[in-house]
Design a protein around this motif. Sequence first.
Motif, PDB file in Angstrom:
ATOM      1  N   GLU A 132      35.268  40.406  48.217  1.00 41.12           N
ATOM      2  CA  GLU A 132      35.656  41.053  46.966  1.00 41.12           C
ATOM      3  C   GLU A 132      37.152  41.385  46.990  1.00 41.12           C
ATOM      4  O   GLU A 132      37.722  41.657  48.046  1.00 41.12           O
ATOM      5  CB  GLU A 132      34.846  42.342  46.746  1.00 41.12           C
ATOM      6  CG  GLU A 132      33.342  42.176  46.822  1.00 41.12           C
ATOM      7  CD  GLU A 132      32.750  41.631  45.537  1.00 41.12           C
ATOM      8  OE1 GLU A 132      33.514  41.396  44.582  1.00 41.12           O
ATOM      9  OE2 GLU A 132      31.516  41.459  45.490  1.00 41.12           O
TER      10      GLU A 132
ATOM     11  N   SER B 136      39.218  43.669  49.240  1.00 37.01           N
ATOM     12  CA  SER B 136      38.764  45.069  49.233  1.00 37.01           C
ATOM     13  C   SER B 136      37.497  45.239  50.054  1.00 37.01           C
ATOM     14  O   SER B 136      37.214  46.328  50.562  1.00 37.01           O
ATOM     15  CB  SER B 136      38.519  45.538  47.800  1.00 37.01           C
ATOM     16  OG  SER B 136      37.549  44.715  47.156  1.00 37.01           O
ATOM     17  N   GLU B 137      36.720  44.152  50.204  1.00 38.26           N
ATOM     18  CA  GLU B 137      35.486  44.226  50.995  1.00 38.26           C
ATOM     19  C   GLU B 137      35.077  42.835  51.441  1.00 38.26           C
ATOM     20  O   GLU B 137      35.192  41.864  50.684  1.00 38.26           O
ATOM     21  CB  GLU B 137      34.346  44.843  50.171  1.00 38.26           C
ATOM     22  CG  GLU B 137      33.029  44.972  50.924  1.00 38.26           C
ATOM     23  CD  GLU B 137      31.889  45.479  50.069  1.00 38.26           C
ATOM     24  OE1 GLU B 137      30.988  46.141  50.621  1.00 38.26           O
ATOM     25  OE2 GLU B 137      31.874  45.205  48.853  1.00 38.26           O
TER      26      GLU B 137
ATOM     27  N   ARG C 121      31.556  41.386  53.045  1.00 41.51           N
ATOM     28  CA  ARG C 121      30.179  41.774  53.369  1.00 41.51           C
ATOM     29  C   ARG C 121      29.396  40.535  53.801  1.00 41.51           C
ATOM     30  O   ARG C 121      29.327  39.548  53.076  1.00 41.51           O
ATOM     31  CB  ARG C 121      29.513  42.416  52.147  1.00 41.51           C
ATOM     32  CG  ARG C 121      28.101  42.936  52.411  1.00 41.51           C
ATOM     33  CD  ARG C 121      27.614  43.782  51.236  1.00 41.51           C
ATOM     34  NE  ARG C 121      27.455  42.989  50.033  1.00 41.51           N
ATOM     35  CZ  ARG C 121      26.297  42.430  49.652  1.00 41.51           C
ATOM     36  NH1 ARG C 121      25.216  42.569  50.401  1.00 41.51           N
ATOM     37  NH2 ARG C 121      26.229  41.737  48.533  1.00 41.51           N
TER      38      ARG C 121
END
Length: 294
Positions: free
Chosen positions: A66, A49-50, A52
């Motif tokens: 994530e 989902s992410e 970073r």
Amino acid sequence: MAIFIVRHSTTYRYEREVRLGRHQLMARPRDSFDQRLIDFSLDVTPKPSEVRWLHDVFGNCVAHIEFDRASDYLRFDCEIKVDHTPENAPDFRIEDYAKDHPFTYHDEEAPDLAPYVQRWFSDPEDHVGRWLDTFLTRGTKRPTGQLLMTLNEAISDGFAYDRRTAPGTQIPSTTLELRKGTCRDFAVLMIEAARSLGFAARFITGYIYVPDRDGPVWLGGGATHAWCQIYIPGSGWVEFDPTNGIVGNRDLIRVAVARIPSQAIPLFGTYWGSREDELGMNVEVNVKTASALL
């Protein structure tokens, strides 16, 4: 100069679908005058989902990944292209005051180096010191470069490499008792020995190129690896690989530097489920020269 291409894949499998939590990845090499990152790609399955990116306290590139789904399978694929300039021989240009050991770091550097001089592992019976006494006379003046190369060779020649699947790093006293260990174990032993002699030393994780395995086929052409750096006034942070007896950066691709090994774990994460759900992990690493793939 050489162009290295690294393919690093890690796969986790589970008995049933588990909810995936955050994973932290250290795989992006550090840029420097002797190592320039040309390209880096990361592919994660299932799709996160992410993703970073951030710099940790040491300036390492770290990815926080994530997920918002469950899966019985998790795979990380990294492909790296690095322009690497090797040092084929140690170039110890040492400040006059530090040419012989023991010496004391200058006041302007000492506060920054202090955390790297402080020993991490408890050694109340002085196992490391007693081992050093078998080939060094502590407190006696000796050329600094010669001393460090002797220490590096003492581990390379005196211990057997032993691949271990259990996570973590052995404490130095265990490595000394068993006379064997992994590259992480040998790096830690050298760090603790160097620190006991007053040197600043830090842990390095990355990849090693194995020339005998190079070629056009992507099969077993390298490995994740660990070694150390020791700070020498006039030369800066110098690489020592006690597993292979290497001094300098030859065949070594730096990914992360840290004060202790637990700060430089290539990949770790969490999931929601039972311990029995985990079926295991598989890691594949290949390091090739671009010329071998032509």
